[in-house]
Scaffold this motif. Structure first.
Motif, PDB file in Angstrom:
ATOM      1  N   GLN A 110       1.120  -1.384   0.180  1.00  0.00           N
ATOM      2  CA  GLN A 110       0.080   0.013   0.087  1.00  0.00           C
ATOM      3  C   GLN A 110       1.353   0.954   0.281  1.00  0.00           C
ATOM      4  N   ARG A 111       2.001   1.093   0.445  1.00  0.00           N
ATOM      5  CA  ARG A 111       2.777   2.729   0.180  1.00  0.00           C
ATOM      6  C   ARG A 111       3.632   2.300  -1.051  1.00  0.00           C
ATOM      7  N   CYS A 112       3.801   2.156  -1.129  1.00  0.00           N
ATOM      8  CA  CYS A 112       4.287   1.532  -2.602  1.00  0.00           C
ATOM      9  C   CYS A 112       3.695   1.889  -3.575  1.00  0.00           C
ATOM     10  N   LEU A 113       1.928   2.216  -3.461  1.00  0.00           N
ATOM     11  CA  LEU A 113       1.086   2.289  -4.429  1.00  0.00           C
ATOM     12  C   LEU A 113       1.253   3.599  -3.625  1.00  0.00           C
ATOM     13  N   ASP A 114       0.802   4.174  -2.743  1.00  0.00           N
ATOM     14  CA  ASP A 114       1.198   5.684  -2.442  1.00  0.00           C
ATOM     15  C   ASP A 114       1.953   6.493  -2.971  1.00  0.00           C
ATOM     16  N   PHE A 115       3.363   5.711  -2.509  1.00  0.00           N
ATOM     17  CA  PHE A 115       4.389   6.959  -2.997  1.00  0.00           C
ATOM     18  C   PHE A 115       4.334   6.950  -4.778  1.00  0.00           C
ATOM     19  N   LEU A 116       4.212   5.403  -5.443  1.00  0.00           N
ATOM     20  CA  LEU A 116       3.798   6.244  -6.685  1.00  0.00           C
ATOM     21  C   LEU A 116       2.749   7.354  -7.024  1.00  0.00           C
ATOM     22  N   LEU A 117       1.816   7.227  -6.465  1.00  0.00           N
ATOM     23  CA  LEU A 117      -0.064   8.378  -6.399  1.00  0.00           C
ATOM     24  C   LEU A 117       0.852   9.528  -6.366  1.00  0.00           C
ATOM     25  N   LEU A 118       2.121   9.570  -5.395  1.00  0.00           N
ATOM     26  CA  LEU A 118       2.624  11.045  -5.179  1.00  0.00           C
ATOM     27  C   LEU A 118       2.969  11.585  -6.193  1.00  0.00           C
ATOM     28  N   PHE A 119       3.874  11.087  -7.014  1.00  0.00           N
ATOM     29  CA  PHE A 119       4.755  11.413  -7.980  1.00  0.00           C
ATOM     30  C   PHE A 119       4.506  11.397  -9.337  1.00  0.00           C
ATOM     31  N   LEU A 120       3.314  10.459  -9.705  1.00  0.00           N
ATOM     32  CA  LEU A 120       3.120  10.268 -10.976  1.00  0.00           C
ATOM     33  C   LEU A 120       2.608  11.728 -11.534  1.00  0.00           C
ATOM     34  N   PRO A 121       2.885  11.710 -12.464  1.00  0.00           N
ATOM     35  CA  PRO A 121       2.381  13.399 -13.477  1.00  0.00           C
ATOM     36  C   PRO A 121       0.821  13.437 -13.716  1.00  0.00           C
ATOM     37  N   GLY A 122       0.377  12.613 -13.925  1.00  0.00           N
ATOM     38  CA  GLY A 122      -1.417  12.594 -14.223  1.00  0.00           C
ATOM     39  C   GLY A 122      -1.556  10.874 -14.341  1.00  0.00           C
ATOM     40  N   PRO A 123      -2.785  10.843 -14.742  1.00  0.00           N
ATOM     41  CA  PRO A 123      -3.629   9.260 -13.955  1.00  0.00           C
ATOM     42  C   PRO A 123      -3.182   8.939 -15.492  1.00  0.00           C
ATOM     43  N   PRO A 124      -2.999   7.786 -15.450  1.00  0.00           N
ATOM     44  CA  PRO A 124      -2.735   6.531 -16.562  1.00  0.00           C
ATOM     45  C   PRO A 124      -3.776   6.133 -17.246  1.00  0.00           C
ATOM     46  N   VAL A 125      -4.110   5.567 -18.523  1.00  0.00           N
ATOM     47  CA  VAL A 125      -4.862   4.347 -19.014  1.00  0.00           C
ATOM     48  C   VAL A 125      -4.536   2.867 -17.920  1.00  0.00           C
ATOM     49  N   LEU A 126      -6.095   2.640 -17.023  1.00  0.00           N
ATOM     50  CA  LEU A 126      -5.438   1.649 -16.693  1.00  0.00           C
ATOM     51  C   LEU A 126      -6.471   0.777 -16.742  1.00  0.00           C
ATOM     52  N   ARG A 127      -6.392  -0.532 -17.110  1.00  0.00           N
ATOM     53  CA  ARG A 127      -7.242  -1.375 -18.062  1.00  0.00           C
ATOM     54  C   ARG A 127      -8.268  -1.868 -16.921  1.00  0.00           C
ATOM     55  N   ARG A 128      -7.293  -2.949 -15.761  1.00  0.00           N
ATOM     56  CA  ARG A 128      -7.999  -3.446 -14.903  1.00  0.00           C
ATOM     57  C   ARG A 128      -8.719  -2.522 -13.522  1.00  0.00           C
TER      58      ARG A 128
END
Length: 276
Positions: free
Chosen positions: A201-219
């Motif tokens: 969960q922490r890994c996911l949270d950190f990625l969200l903090l540094f994403l420039p924008g929302p990617p297209v995720l099929r899932r």
């Protein structure tokens, strides 16, 4: 037990055999494992030990010594090597298997795999000595190494997500690495057991903090209800492109990008694994 100076390697009459090189290389490995003093390790590296490289003996490179320091968490030795040799200590050493120089970043992969957060922090600091910012960002985004290596084809960020190493991931992202691996982080979140889920969960949270924008995720589109319950309405809507990022996410993003230490100063209710 000094028996040969590095300057004597070119002399055929005193050139050590492959067996001698392997024996002294193992003694150096054990010395780093036992965390002998830095001065003694450097004396050994310059005077006593050699590795076999393409049919010829040679002294151990600082980059090879740093790999040993990473594996055995010899922080004093790693600090010395990075302080003395700077970025050159992070160059990929020649591969003994394929007898050619690696082009990846094996030190980053080893640091992440063994979860050596303090040494990884030293490495991130040493990278600031690169000529340009793009040069050190390029290094952070390189894959592990040769094709026959376990972590080949994976960047340090991808490996940190795969192994759920949140502290390593934050250091890499704050240093300028690309926030790749969001899809893998989501998969890791749902496939992890209870003991590992907090780190995932922490890994996911950190990625969200540094994403420039929302990617297209099929899932997310395939199972909207499931992911909405896991991520929360605001984050789920942002990742699907249906809403702007939450205000708290934007505030924490600015804090995280100013340095990984800033996250540690947050109160408990604002820590990354609890704010979504």
């Amino acid at each position: 037990m000094p028996w040969l100076l590095s300057s004597q390697v070119d002399s055929p009459s005193v050139c050590p055999s492959r067996h001698q090189c392997e024996r002294t290389a193992f003694s150096f490995y054990c010395a780093v494992r036992d965390r002998l003093p830095v001065w003694l390790l450097e004396d050994m590296r310059h005077m006593e030990v050699f590795c076999w490289d393409g049919g010829h003996p040679r002294a151990f490179l600082p980059s090879e010594a740093l790999l040993y320091a990473l594996v055995h968490d010899h922080q004093d030795y790693a600090r010395y090597l990075l302080g003395r040799y700077s970025v050159s200590a992070l160059r990929a050493p020649p591969c003994n298997f394929c007898c050619r120089e690696c082009v990846g970043a094996p030190h980053l992969s080893v640091a992440v795999r063994y979860d050596r957060v303090p040494i990884l922090s030293m490495m991130a600091e040493a990278l600031k000595a690169c000529d340009t910012q793009s040069e050190w960002q390029d290094y952070l985004d390189r894959c592990g190494g040769c094709s026959h290596m376990a972590d080949s084809g994976k960047t340090a960020v991808q490996l940190a997500v795969e192994l759920s190493r949140p502290d390593c991931l934050l250091l890499l992202l704050a240093g300028g690495a690309q926030p790749d691996g969001l899809d893998a982080a989501l998969q890791r979140l749902i496939s992890s057991g209870a003991a590992e889920r907090r780190h995932a969960q922490r890994c996911l949270d950190f990625l969200l903090l540094f994403l420039p924008g929302p990617p297209v995720l099929r899932r997310l589109q395939d199972e909207p209800q499931r992911w909405q319950s896991l991520l929360g309405n605001e984050v789920f809507s942002w990742l699907c492109g249906l809403a702007p990022p939450p205000l708290l996410l934007q505030a924490l993003r600015c804090l995280a990008r100013s340095g990984p230490d800033q996250i540690a100063t947050l109160p408990a209710f604002l820590l990354p694994h609890g704010w979504l």
